[in-house]
Scaffold this motif. Structure first.
Motif, PDB file in Angstrom:
ATOM      1  N   THR A 252      17.465 -21.917 -80.745  1.00 41.15           N
ATOM      2  CA  THR A 252      17.100 -23.320 -81.368  1.00 41.15           C
ATOM      3  C   THR A 252      15.405 -23.105 -81.296  1.00 41.15           C
ATOM      4  OG1 THR A 252      18.817 -24.355 -80.571  1.00 41.15           O
ATOM      5  CG2 THR A 252      16.979 -25.612 -81.164  1.00 41.15           C
TER       6      THR A 252
ATOM      7  N   TYR B   8      17.433 -31.586 -91.133  1.00 41.18           N
ATOM      8  CA  TYR B   8      18.200 -32.059 -89.840  1.00 41.18           C
ATOM      9  C   TYR B   8      19.751 -32.213 -89.805  1.00 41.18           C
ATOM     10  CZ  TYR B   8      19.228 -35.117 -85.985  1.00 41.18           C
ATOM     11  OH  TYR B   8      19.632 -35.577 -84.673  1.00 41.18           O
TER      12      TYR B   8
ATOM     13  N   LEU C 284      22.779 -31.226 -87.061  1.00 43.85           N
ATOM     14  CA  LEU C 284      23.808 -32.552 -86.619  1.00 43.85           C
ATOM     15  C   LEU C 284      24.974 -32.130 -86.987  1.00 43.85           C
ATOM     16  CD1 LEU C 284      23.943 -35.135 -85.269  1.00 43.85           C
ATOM     17  CD2 LEU C 284      23.532 -36.280 -87.764  1.00 43.85           C
TER      18      LEU C 284
ATOM     19  N   MET D 296      26.160 -29.613 -84.347  1.00 42.39           N
ATOM     20  CA  MET D 296      26.646 -30.203 -82.822  1.00 42.39           C
ATOM     21  C   MET D 296      27.774 -31.006 -83.084  1.00 42.39           C
ATOM     22  SD  MET D 296      23.920 -29.733 -80.842  1.00 42.39           S
ATOM     23  CE  MET D 296      24.129 -31.260 -79.817  1.00 42.39           C
TER      24      MET D 296
ATOM     25  N   PHE E 260      25.117 -34.857 -75.151  1.00 46.61           N
ATOM     26  CA  PHE E 260      25.359 -34.805 -76.621  1.00 46.61           C
ATOM     27  C   PHE E 260      24.161 -35.463 -77.315  1.00 46.61           C
ATOM     28  CE2 PHE E 260      26.783 -36.578 -80.641  1.00 46.61           C
ATOM     29  CZ  PHE E 260      26.859 -35.288 -81.403  1.00 46.61           C
ATOM     30  N   PHE E 261      24.053 -36.817 -77.002  1.00 44.52           N
ATOM     31  CA  PHE E 261      23.130 -37.672 -77.778  1.00 44.52           C
ATOM     32  C   PHE E 261      21.682 -37.294 -77.272  1.00 44.52           C
ATOM     33  CE2 PHE E 261      27.096 -40.550 -77.879  1.00 44.52           C
ATOM     34  CZ  PHE E 261      27.110 -40.563 -79.229  1.00 44.52           C
TER      35      PHE E 261
ATOM     36  N   TYR F 121      20.628 -34.326 -76.323  1.00 44.44           N
ATOM     37  CA  TYR F 121      20.386 -33.170 -77.139  1.00 44.44           C
ATOM     38  C   TYR F 121      20.073 -33.523 -78.510  1.00 44.44           C
ATOM     39  CZ  TYR F 121      20.065 -27.838 -77.579  1.00 44.44           C
ATOM     40  OH  TYR F 121      19.819 -26.678 -77.912  1.00 44.44           O
ATOM     41  N   THR F 122      21.002 -34.150 -79.297  1.00 46.91           N
ATOM     42  CA  THR F 122      20.686 -34.516 -80.569  1.00 46.91           C
ATOM     43  C   THR F 122      19.491 -35.204 -80.774  1.00 46.91           C
ATOM     44  OG1 THR F 122      22.976 -34.883 -80.924  1.00 46.91           O
ATOM     45  CG2 THR F 122      21.687 -35.860 -82.460  1.00 46.91           C
TER      46      THR F 122
ATOM     47  N   LEU G  55      16.580 -32.358 -80.778  1.00 44.69           N
ATOM     48  CA  LEU G  55      16.625 -31.720 -81.902  1.00 44.69           C
ATOM     49  C   LEU G  55      16.032 -32.707 -83.065  1.00 44.69           C
ATOM     50  CD1 LEU G  55      19.950 -30.329 -82.034  1.00 44.69           C
ATOM     51  CD2 LEU G  55      18.021 -29.022 -81.549  1.00 44.69           C
ATOM     52  N   PHE G  56      16.146 -33.916 -83.104  1.00 43.23           N
ATOM     53  CA  PHE G  56      15.704 -35.065 -84.008  1.00 43.23           C
ATOM     54  C   PHE G  56      14.242 -35.006 -83.662  1.00 43.23           C
ATOM     55  CE2 PHE G  56      13.944 -39.058 -85.597  1.00 43.23           C
ATOM     56  CZ  PHE G  56      14.688 -39.246 -86.623  1.00 43.23           C
TER      57      PHE G  56
END
Length: 215
Positions: free
Chosen positions: A2, A53, A57, A60, A79-80, A82-83, A86-87
Motif C-alpha cells: 500500500t 479511492y 474501498l 477492503m 477495518f474502519f 484502516y479504511t 487509506l482515506f
C-alpha cells in the motif's frame, strides 16, 4: 504494498489532471462554459478522489466478504481504522498531485516531478533515515521527526500498530512513539495529519491556479 503502490498510482494518474487539460486545450474549452475556476478545480479534485479511492474501498470490502465466507471473525474496528488511514493517505497524495498540476504546464514535467516526490518520500522512511543517523551521527529525535512528517511513514507505522500495538517489528522507532503518545492517539494523528496536509496542498494549488495564466 500500500505505501509503495498507492501513492505512485495517485500521483501518476492525478498529476496530469490540469496540466493535461492545458496540453489538449480541454481547459480552455471547459472554461468556455458558465462555470467558475473554483467549481472546475474542486470538481476535478472530487472526481479524482472518487476514482482513486473507490477501488481501494472495494478491495477492503471484498476482503471482508471473503473472510466472512471463510468463517473468520471480522475485526471491524481495524477495518474502519484502516479504511480511514487509506482515506487520509489518498487525500494527502491527491492534494500534492493537484498542487504540482496547478503550476506545471507540461504533462511530461508534471510526471517527472510526481515521480521525484514519490522517490524522495520513499527514501525518507525510518529505515533509510536510521542508517543515515548511524553514519552521520544526527540526533535521533530529529531523524524520527523527519520520518513522522512523511505521510508514507506515518501511514506505515499506524497500519502496523493496528495489528501489532507494541510495534515490536519496528525497533527503535517503536520505543520513541510509544514513549511519546498512546497507540490510539497516534492512529488519530495518522488520520488527521495527512488529511490536513492534502487539503493544505490542494488549497495552495487552487490559489496558484486562479492567479496563473490558464492556457
Amino acid at each position: 504494498i500500500t505505501i509503495v503502490i498507492l501513492p505512485i498510482f495517485i500521483l501518476i494518474t492525478t498529476v496530469r489532471s490540469i496540466s493535461g487539460d492545458r496540453d489538449s486545450n480541454v481547459l480552455e474549452y471547459m472554461l468556455s462554459f458558465p462555470i467558475s475556476l473554483k467549481q472546475y478545480y474542486w470538481g476535478k479534485i472530487i472526481g479524482r478522489f472518487i476514482t482513486v479511492y473507490l477501488p481501494v474501498l472495494f478491495a477492503m470490502i471484498i476482503a471482508i466478504i471473503y473472510g466472512a465466507l471463510k468463517g473468520a471473525s471480522i475485526p471491524w474496528n481495524i477495518f474502519f481504522l484502516y479504511t480511514g488511514l487509506l482515506f487520509a493517505m489518498s487525500s494527502a497524495f491527491l492534494g500534492i498531485a493537484f498542487f504540482i498540476s496547478s503550476f506545471v504546464k507540461s504533462s511530461e514535467v508534471a510526471l517527472g516531478i510526481a515521480f521525484f516526490v514519490w522517490i524522495f518520500l520513499l527514501a525518507f522512511i525510518d529505515i533509510a533515515l536510521i542508517s543515515l543517523m548511524m553514519q552521520q551521527r544526527f540526533n535521533e529525535e530529529f531523524i524520527i521527526f523527519i520520518a513522522m512528517i512523511n505521510p508514507m511513514e506515518i501511514f506505515r507505522v499506524a497500519a502496523i500498530s493496528l495489528f501489532d500495538p507494541e510495534l515490536t517489528v519496528m525497533g527503535p522507532v517503536a520505543f520513541y512513539i510509544l514513549d511519546s503518545m498512546s497507540q490510539g492517539f497516534f492512529v488519530f494523528i495518522s488520520i488527521v495529519y495527512p488529511l490536513a496536509l492534502g487539503l493544505g496542498f490542494a488549497f495552495l494549488g487552487y490559489k496558484i491556479f486562479e492567479k496563473k495564466d490558464l492556457v
